[in-house]
Enzyme design. Structure first.
Site, PDB file in Angstrom:
ATOM      1  N   SER A  68       0.819  -1.211   0.000  1.00 26.81           N
ATOM      2  CA  SER A  68       0.000   0.000   0.000  1.00 26.81           C
ATOM      3  C   SER A  68       0.856   1.266   0.000  1.00 26.81           C
ATOM      4  O   SER A  68       0.339   2.369   0.201  1.00 26.81           O
ATOM      5  CB  SER A  68      -0.896   0.003   1.232  1.00 26.81           C
ATOM      6  N   THR A  76      -1.724   3.186   4.630  1.00 30.27           N
ATOM      7  CA  THR A  76      -0.695   4.228   4.594  1.00 30.27           C
ATOM      8  C   THR A  76       0.355   4.033   5.683  1.00 30.27           C
ATOM      9  O   THR A  76       0.004   3.616   6.780  1.00 30.27           O
ATOM     10  CB  THR A  76      -1.383   5.584   4.895  1.00 30.27           C
ATOM     11  N   THR A 105       1.900   6.917   0.643  1.00 29.94           N
ATOM     12  CA  THR A 105       1.041   5.792   0.272  1.00 29.94           C
ATOM     13  C   THR A 105       0.864   5.697  -1.243  1.00 29.94           C
ATOM     14  O   THR A 105       1.029   6.686  -1.955  1.00 29.94           O
ATOM     15  CB  THR A 105      -0.357   5.963   0.917  1.00 29.94           C
ATOM     16  N   ARG A 146      -7.628   9.656  -8.678  1.00 33.73           N
ATOM     17  CA  ARG A 146      -8.074   9.839  -7.291  1.00 33.73           C
ATOM     18  C   ARG A 146      -6.885  10.186  -6.384  1.00 33.73           C
ATOM     19  O   ARG A 146      -5.822   9.585  -6.456  1.00 33.73           O
ATOM     20  CB  ARG A 146      -8.743   8.557  -6.806  1.00 33.73           C
ATOM     21  N   THR A 205      -4.635   6.856   8.835  1.00 42.31           N
ATOM     22  CA  THR A 205      -4.583   5.754   7.883  1.00 42.31           C
ATOM     23  C   THR A 205      -6.025   5.325   7.656  1.00 42.31           C
ATOM     24  O   THR A 205      -6.918   5.708   8.405  1.00 42.31           O
ATOM     25  CB  THR A 205      -3.724   4.596   8.416  1.00 42.31           C
ATOM     26  N   GLY A 206      -6.233   4.554   6.609  1.00 39.20           N
ATOM     27  CA  GLY A 206      -7.603   4.139   6.331  1.00 39.20           C
ATOM     28  C   GLY A 206      -8.176   4.891   5.153  1.00 39.20           C
ATOM     29  O   GLY A 206      -7.434   5.487   4.360  1.00 39.20           O
TER      30      GLY A 206
HETATM   31  N1  GLY Z   1      -5.265   6.796   3.467  1.00 33.46           N
HETATM   32  C1  GLY Z   1      -4.812   6.486   2.194  1.00 33.46           C
HETATM   33  C2  GLY Z   1      -5.774   6.684   1.128  1.00 33.46           C
HETATM   34  O1  GLY Z   1      -6.982   6.591   1.332  1.00 33.46           O
HETATM   35  O2  GLY Z   1      -5.368   6.930   0.015  1.00 33.46           O
END
Ligand code: GLY
Length: 322
Positions: free
Chosen positions: A78, A180, A198, A208, A231-232
């Protein structure tokens, strides 16, 4: 209900050794220097940052070196090299960095550069801007001597092709696919630094951008108060300006745990009747000016690595809402 399960592994001062820590208030103990990072890959990143910091590097160089370990590791799916691509099979990267003076630098939608965090640092140090994106970020990186290389490993390509077979080309909201690395560091002078990097949510729509390059969402710090990082699922973090809000709550006197929990509660209220609820995961780490820290997530499963003199380098299961 706040649940605590503190545990685990020591890397620094005994590779592979396991240390068990009781369910006490150890996360409220103030100390510095201290480094905290999201997820298990944070252990190796912490180890590198700690090594640099304790051999005389400054906070910003130490934190950059730390997260570069995850960026270069193809087993971290990731972040950086080996990160899972978007739904077109293209790896796009987001990263940001922030120092004790509130200087910050960021790159978003960057492609073919292995260390976006280093580009973000140069945006901070060598330009009058905070964020460069896409081709502009790439051109800037190339002008600084970075080399272009493919970040799509054979394994990531295989996973993407498998995903395409069954996905109907639908971007995915998935509890597993946006881990992340975010790192917060308080140095020997009690000065704060932060970084986050990330490849973003796997199988996202091309173009995106998540929370990780957005100062205030994926990362925020105020050297008088504390620092927080996320994160998330980036969309959920952006909607609440998550990391900035955690820091502002610490400014009002909230503990790092209470501040993280309050913002996760807010996120849960916004999302609980929405279509993404079943798969939504968001987590925060935070550290205050005394070096007290916490991690807290919406759902079970988030862990974070903590490195300091007392605890060496421990992986801790975060408290969680559900
Ligand atoms: N937190 C990383 C993302 O959603 O791209």
């Amino acid at each position: 209900m706040v649940r605590r399960n503190f545990i685990k592994k020591s890397l620094i001062g005994g590779l592979g050794a396991t240390a068990l820590v009781g369910c006490d208030n150890s996360n409220d103990k103030a100390t510095y220097p201290r480094i905290i990072s999201t997820w298990e890959h944070g252990l190796a990143a912490n180890q590198e940052a700690w090594k640099k910091l304790t051999s005389g590097s400054n906070g910003i160089s130490s934190i950059e070196s730390g997260v570069k370990i995850s960026e270069a590791d193809p087993s971290v799916r990731s972040v950086g090299y080996g990160g899972l691509p978007d739904r077109e099979g293209i790896v796009t990267l987001d990263a940001c960095i922030m120092d004790k003076y509130s200087n910050c630098g960021s790159v978003s939608y960057l492609q073919n550069i292995k260390h976006p965090i280093s580009v973000a640092r140069l945006v901070m140090e060598d330009t009058p801007h905070v964020m460069l994106s896409g081709k502009g970020a790439l051109d800037f990186a190339l002008s600084k001597g970075f080399k272009q290389e493919s970040l799509l490993t054979d394994q990531s390509k295989k996973d993407w092709l498998n995903w395409k077979k069954k996905s109907n080309y639908s971007p995915v909201i998935n509890i597993e696919n946006h881990d992340t690395i975010s790192m917060l560091l308080i140095d020997q002078n009690k000065d704060l630094f932060g970084a986050c990097t990330t490849s973003g949510a796997a199988w996202k729509m091309h173009g995106r951008v998540g929370d990780s390059p957005i100062i205030g969402a994926g990362l925020f710090l105020d050297n008088e108060v504390g620092a927080a990082a996320a994160t998330g699922l980036g969309e959920a973090v952006i909607r609440t300006s998550g990391s900035a809000m955690v820091v502002e709550l610490m400014r009002q006197g909230y503990s790092p745990l209470h501040a993280c929990k309050t913002i996760v509660d807010r996120i849960s209220k916004i999302h609980k009747s929405g279509p993404d609820w079943e798969y939504l995961q968001v987590g925060f780490i935070a550290i205050n000016k005394k070096g007290e820290y916490a991690g807290y997530s919406l759902k079970k499963g988030f862990n974070y690595a903590v490195c300091d003199k007392q605890n060496k380098n421990l992986l801790m299961d975060a408290d969680y809402f559900i």
